[in-house]
Design an enzyme around this catalytic site. Structure first.
Site, short mmCIF file in Angstrom:
data_model
loop_
_atom_site.label_atom_id
_atom_site.label_comp_id
_atom_site.label_asym_id
_atom_site.label_seq_id
_atom_site.Cartn_x
_atom_site.Cartn_y
_atom_site.Cartn_z
N CYS A 30 0.84 -1.19 0.00
CA CYS A 30 0.00 0.00 0.00
C CYS A 30 0.87 1.24 0.00
CB CYS A 30 -0.95 0.02 1.20
SG CYS A 30 -0.10 0.25 2.78
N CYS A 62 3.44 1.79 2.80
CA CYS A 62 4.72 1.09 2.64
C CYS A 62 5.71 1.97 1.87
CB CYS A 62 4.53 -0.23 1.89
SG CYS A 62 3.48 -1.44 2.69
N ASP A 86 8.03 29.26 -32.03
CA ASP A 86 9.13 29.63 -32.91
C ASP A 86 8.63 29.43 -34.36
OD1 ASP A 86 11.91 30.11 -33.72
OD2 ASP A 86 11.86 28.01 -34.28
#
Length: 726
Positions: free
Chosen positions: A31, A34, A426
């Site tokens: 989970c 952890c 650009d």
């Protein structure tokens, strides 16, 4: 066809001389709590400047000084009870084994829990000693099928930590213990909860099984990319070898319908190549001798001979996979709140459960009601959905982006795309094709051939795209001495003993009216007028044309639909820039900007309160890309521009930039939706459980459904279609 970009990964910290980056595959995480434990442990180690642990990908990314040993990092992870594996492929094997184990335990639990529930819930089936039968059916469910949770809870307890497994273990074990006490000691009025504990374990096993299956689908895009590469290559001499054995310089044959084995240059033949799997472009690209081709793309019709240029880990496909893999392991800023909550959520949930138990007893309620409410709080509080909300969204979003030729460098980019209100384009190579061609030479009072020869000879010393177009006009240039490049203005030098200048008006002291008129006419038509002359007097106009991309107008329209103001930024003259801008529909033109001043223009807009995205493809775009709040490199561009950007689009189609912005925004929206419902679920459900509205079985089902919602909501990103969709 444009040269495939070098998409090498370069983390800013890793680029520093005293920092190294390391990815560690971690097994055993169940989970988000952890992942947070491992992250805190690694972050506290001496020499570690940053550590990020991703529960969804099973990977820890550590930025550390050169003196930190890998063994020390592995030891820190293993000291918490988790495993370290050699690479991510082992994690996939472990996940497959875990899925099989979960399926087996769920099936066994369901077979036993179902009759236990039926027997408990239907009074007509009750007989003397039925409670013992329910207890016998439920015990293996709680302690065998649920052993995964108990083992993890005990392991974490030894390290003084709690996770969602702690909540499941405590809830199911408490239900069994209370029931056993009631049954063994025959407590009058006492209820048994054997079936409740069994159902809790069964439903959570079902949810975890669905979750792990769905998580596998989130990585389908990157796995599909990895499977694209060709298996074999047919050499010119007819020998067939594994594609992985190709070396730069080797020549191989690509027959119609075959995949191109690796990146290379066409040295023979003519064909159309389907690049959709790399760039997201649906239309095949025509290639011939001299064209660059990308490995894993498909040769549509003619036969080709290709000379390998990049092999193995250096190919475009390999580098795309690495970039997406890194992005999937990153965290968005929005995840920080979820991390902080998950770190304290489990102990807070246990405290709320204890307070609930005490409060019910103090209020005079019986033990059954108090116990039921306390167990329901434990079960409903599991923060699985919270831990999955962000990483799964990033995994699916970046994976879908890779399929569309859109590469998102990290989770933090997602927030940037939401904020931007101005996009700067650009001109050359972004809005236009970037393939400059000398279309006309106008010499009002001189010999155009002589003047062209002088100008083209001088331009052979320059690397500018316009210079290349001019120098290509002659076959045998004359020697050049005293060459001088004045960035943004032009070039000077001596050709055959004659002082020659080629460049802007400002490079000359005298510009005759006839030359000025010719330049004005060329610029008004959307071309670039380059002046040349001997000494300080302009004598001729070299008209250089760059075709506007067919899709640029549609791209600008897409930017407008996204609420963006579009600015064209170019070093070209004002009239040419205005003509191009009018053709594609941009809002603002900033022309005649020197290469070094592009970043300053971006900064000026930022100082005015705008959030700016910059789109470019050249070396002189790199400072502006880095300065912008969101830098977007067009994949036909240079390596340095790509490395300075936050987003890269492999395609040269400007609509792909609109796709990138739309996908990033959709991904962020999905993540926020996930987090909202994860928070809302816990915020609403915990009080209901504490007040006895939810029983533990309903709580277990709701907890599982919240995780499935987060997973399924994230998977919706797989259906994202951009502006290039047919």
């Amino acid at each position: 066809m444009a040269t495939p970009p070098d998409l090498s990964i370069r983390d800013e910290d890793a680029a520093r001389a005293d920092r190294e980056r390391l990815d560690i595959a971690v097994s055993g995480m169940t989970c988000a709590a952890c992942a947070n434990r491992i992250q805190r442990k690694l972050s506290n180690l001496e020499g570690v400047s940053d550590a990020q642990v991703n529960f969804a990908t099973g990977r820890a990314t550590v930025i550390h000084t050169a003196g930190v040993q890998r063994g020390n990092l592995d030891e820190a992870i293993e000291s918490l009870g988790y495993g370290v594996v050699a690479d991510s492929s082992e994690i996939e094997d472990a996940e497959a084994a875990r899925e099989k184990d979960l399926r087996m335990r769920f099936v066994g639990a369901a077979i036993l829990a179902l009759p236990a529930v039926v027997l408990s819930m239907i009074p007509a089936l009750h007989f003397n000693g039925w409670e013992w039968i329910v207890g016998a059916l439920s015990t293996p469910v709680i302690f065998w099928a649920g052993w995964l949770f108990h083992r993890a809870a005990l392991m974490n307890l030894r390290h003084g930590a709690t996770t969602m497994d702690t909540l499941v273990s405590m809830g199911s074990t408490a239900a069994w213990l209370w029931s056993a006490v009631v049954l063994v000691f025959a407590i009058d009025g006492g209820h048994i909860y054997f079936e409740t504990g069994a159902v809790i374990v069964t439903l959570i096993l079902l949810g975890k099984w669905f979750e792990i299956r769905a998580k596998k689908r989130t990585g389908d895009a990157i796995r599909a990319l990895a499977d694209l590469s060709a298996a074999v290559a047919l050499l010119e001499n007819g020998t067939e070898i594994p594609a992985e054995n190709l070396l730069p310089g080797m020549r191989f044959v690509v027959r119609p319908g075959e995949k191109i084995a690796t990146d290379g240059t066409v040295v023979g033949g003519h064909s159309a190549v389907d690049e959709s799997m790399i760039s997201g472009e649906p239309v095949p690209v025509e290639v011939s001798v001299g064209s660059e081709v990308v490995g894993a793309t498909i040769n549509a019709n003619g036969s080709l001979v290709v000379q390998a240029t990049r092999v193995g880990a250096d190919t475009t496909l390999s580098q795309i996979i690495r970039m997406v893999d890194q992005a999937q392991g990153s965290k968005a800023d929005v995840q920080r709140l979820a991390d902080r909550v998950a770190a304290v959520f489990v102990p807070v949930a246990i405290a709320i459960s204890l307070i609930t138990l005490i409060a019910w007893f103090v209020s005079g309620a019986d033990a059954n009601d108090a116990f039921t409410a306390a167990v329901a709080v434990l079960i409903i509080a599991c923060p699985c959905a919270l831990g999955l909300a962000t990483p799964l969204g990033i995994m699916v979003g970046t994976g879908r982006g890779a399929q569309l030729g859109v590469l998102i460098k990290g989770g933090e980019v997602l927030e940037d795309t939401r904020e931007i209100d101005v996009i700067i384009l650009d001109k050359t190579g972004t809005v236009t094709e970037g393939r400059m061609q000398l279309s006309e030479v106008i010499a009002p009072a001189g010999d155009k051939n002589t003047l062209l020869h002088l100008a083209a000879s001088l331009e052979t010393k320059s690397e500018h795209p316009i210079a290349a177009a001019i120098s290509a006009a002659i076959n045998e240039p004359s020697p050049v001495t005293d060459f001088e490049n004045r960035p943004g203005y032009g070039v000077l030098g001596t050709v055959d003993g004659v002082a020659v200048r080629v460049g802007r008006r400002s490079l000359f002291q005298i510009v005759p009216p006839s030359v000025e008129a010719a330049a004005f006419a060329a610029e008004s038509a959307g071309s670039t007028a380059v002046l040349m002359g001997r000494g300080t007097t302009a004598e001729a106009v070299l008209v250089v044309s760059d075709r506007i991309k067919d899709t640029s107008g549609a791209a600008v329209e897409a930017f407008h639909s996204q609420g963006l103001s579009v600015t064209l930024l170019t070093g070209d003259n004002q009239r040419t820039a205005a003509t191009v801008a009018a053709a594609v529909g941009v809002d603002t033109v900033i022309a005649e900007v020197l290469p070094g001043d592009k970043a300053a223009e971006v900064r000026r807009l930022q100082d005015a309160g705008h959030r700016v995205a910059m789109v470019g493809d050249g070396i002189n775009d790199a400072p502006a890309l880095a300065q912008a709040d969101l830098g977007i490199a067009v994949g036909t561009g240079t390596d340095v521009a790509i490395e300075a950007s936050d987003l890269t689009v492999v395609s040269g189609d400007l609509r792909a930039v609109a796709d990138a912005i739309a996908l990033a925004r959709r991904t962020l929206s999905t993540i926020k939706g996930n987090l909202f419902w994860a928070f809302a679920y816990n915020a609403a459900a915990i009080p209901l459980a504490a007040f006895g509205v939810l029983n533990p079985m309903i709580a277990a089902g709701a907890m599982g459904m919240s995780s499935l919602f987060v997973v399924s909501n994230s998977l919706r990103l797989r259906s994202f279609e951009g502006y290039r969709s047919p």
